[in-house]
Design an enzyme around this catalytic site. Structure first.
Site: not given
Ligand code: EPZ
Length: 423
Positions: A23-24, A93, A117, A122-123, A125-126, A305, A397
């Site tokens: 999925k990811n 998201r 969620c 889940r910001p 900003d990055l 995950d 999902r």
């Molecule tokens: C991906 O989400 C996965 N989803 C998530 O899987 C997975 O848990 C996550 O990566 C971490 O491995 C998909 O790939 C569709 P992140 P993503 O950006 O990209 C913070 C599942 O169950 N952050 O790495 O949204 C954020 O708040 C899902 O399959 C910022 O602060 O994850 C979080 O605390 C759940 N600013 C951390 O980083 C930003 O701009 C990780 O987020 C972006 C993220």
């Protein structure tokens, strides 16, 4: 209407199960198909709520899509303004992964901010920091992001956190930007490598995907490609743990063991025999489950995950386990439902302590998010008696054909829709 699962637990699982496409990996690959006007063929796209929603958003943007049993042919000759985007974007998201590709194609984007969620706020900003470095401009208005970029130019971007989504958005924009982009402190998940391979086939030059430093040389006319999605390492890990929890011997096929190194190591530490074969992993019954200490981290660390699924397994381990969640700030909501089944879990901030109990008890519980749902299924499989699990749409999902795959292993699982229950 909300469907429910009824699981008659306490029976061992035996046999083999074939893992679906990731999925990811599928979600960014589908978004990346926007980077070219040519046709792309994506093989092994799993039939999930999230992939269906992504394809609905893409067709709302003008993509022509056909799907033959997971072989998705997609071509967007011209991007249209899509009102449909909003209704789906709020639900998922990963819709934010359309930002980079749409900036490349149209130079103007308006996307709803992805909602927080059950696992955190889940910001993004990055994502915005990285795309701004490439020349994009942003304004946030009434819960929407308005983005524009006349010309994307490669640059150096350092991420404060190894965000998967931010890394993917920047890679996709950089693939069509003029010149070279370097992403420092990039995410290194296998799904990032899969996206890098896809972008290379399109004509970009991506090196270092899978490490914390990714270099992308943009190309003006990216072309259509044929690409097979990698197997879903989290689905595979979920079945390994389901087998360990229910007992029995299960062969999980179509996996890349290398993507599951820490999951395999933790299962072995817990006393679960795991054998690696060519593209498959076999779990054998265990005498006694040993407690574990787990800390989640970005890849190649222990995957966040997989922590709910391990928590479900460890509820009956002989001793006290701890799970420290460092990726999301609120990923222990599911423990309330495991406590309802009789587990002893205390959560203090980002650490859960699990004191093993003799057994759990069947009752009514509800999934709060995708992996929380997986944890409840695992707990129900190992608990004699009938457990009712609500919120099954969360599982839809991310787990393709879950009932069929579990039933083929001998699980007694039944899906009931509220309509049937009310009648
Ligand atoms: C991906 O989400 C996965 N989803 C998530 O899987 C997975 O848990 C996550 O990566 C971490 O491995 C998909 O790939 C569709 P992140 P993503 O950006 O990209 C913070 C599942 O169950 N952050 O790495 O949204 C954020 O708040 C899902 O399959 C910022 O602060 O994850 C979080 O605390 C759940 N600013 C951390 O980083 C930003 O701009 C990780 O987020 C972006 C993220």
């Amino acid at each position: 209407m909300e469907d429910k699962y009824f699981i008659e637990g306490g029976t061992r699982l035996n046999g083999s199960v074939c893992i679906s496409g990731s999925k990811n990996a599928s979600l960014p690959l589908l978004a990346a198909s926007l980077l070219t006007e040519d046709k792309c063929v994506l093989k092994g796209i799993p039939k999930l709520l999230d992939t269906c929603n992504m394809m609905k958003m893409l067709s709302g943007l003008g993509a022509q899509i056909s799907n033959q049993g997971g072989q998705v042919t997609i071509q967007t000759r011209e991007v249209q303004e899509s009102g449909q985007l909003y209704q789906y974007a709020r639900k998922m998201r990963a819709s934010f992964l359309l930002l980079g590709p749409l900036l490349v194609r149209t130079g103007e984007v308006c996307l709803p901010l992805p909602g927080g969620c059950a696992i955190g706020n889940r910001p993004v900003d990055l994502h915005l920091k990285g795309l701004t470095a490439l020349g994009a401009e942003f304004a946030v208005e009434k819960g929407h992001i308005k983005a524009s970029a006349k010309h994307l130019i490669g640059n150096e971007v350092s991420l404060d956190y190894r965000s998967v989504g931010a890394t993917e958005n920047i890679m996709m924009a950089a693939a069509a930007a003029e010149g070279c982009t370097t992403i420092l402190n990039a995410a290194a998940e296998p799904e990032i490598v899969d996206l890098g391979n896809f972008l290379n086939k399109m004509g970009a030059k991506v090196t270092g995907a899978g490490t914390s430093c990714i270099r992308i040389e943009g190309a003006p006319d990216l072309c259509g490609v044929i690409h097979t999605v990698i197997p879903d390492r989290i689905e595979a890990g979920t079945y390994l743990i389901a087998a360990a929890a229910a007992g029995g011997q299960v062969c999980v096929q179509r996996v890349i063991p290398d993507h599951l190194k820490l999951v395999i190591e933790k299962l072995r530490q817990a006393g679960v025999p795991v054998e690696e074969g060519p593209g498959e992993l076999v779990v054998y019954p265990t005498e006694e489950l040993r407690p574990l200490q787990i800390t989640t981290e970005p890849y190649p660390g222990f995957p966040t995950d997989m922590q709910p699924q391990f928590a479900a397994l460890l509820t009956t381990a002989a001793g006290e386990s701890t799970i420290k969640e460092t990726v999301f700030e609120n990923r222990f909501l599911y423990t309330e439902h495991l406590r309802r089944m009789g587990s002893h879990i205390t959560v203090n901030g980002t650490t859960a302590k699990i004191r093993g109990v003799e057994r759990l008890f069947p009752t009514q519980v509800k999934a709060t998010d995708l992996r929380a749902g997986a944890a409840l299924v695992i707990a129900a499989l190992k608990t004699p008696g009938k457990t009712e699990i609500g919120g099954v749409y969360h599982l839809d999902r991310g787990y393709e054909n879950l009932e069929e795959k579990l039933s083929s292993l001998g699980a007694r699982i039944r899906r009931v829709s509220d309509r049937a229950v009310n009648l």
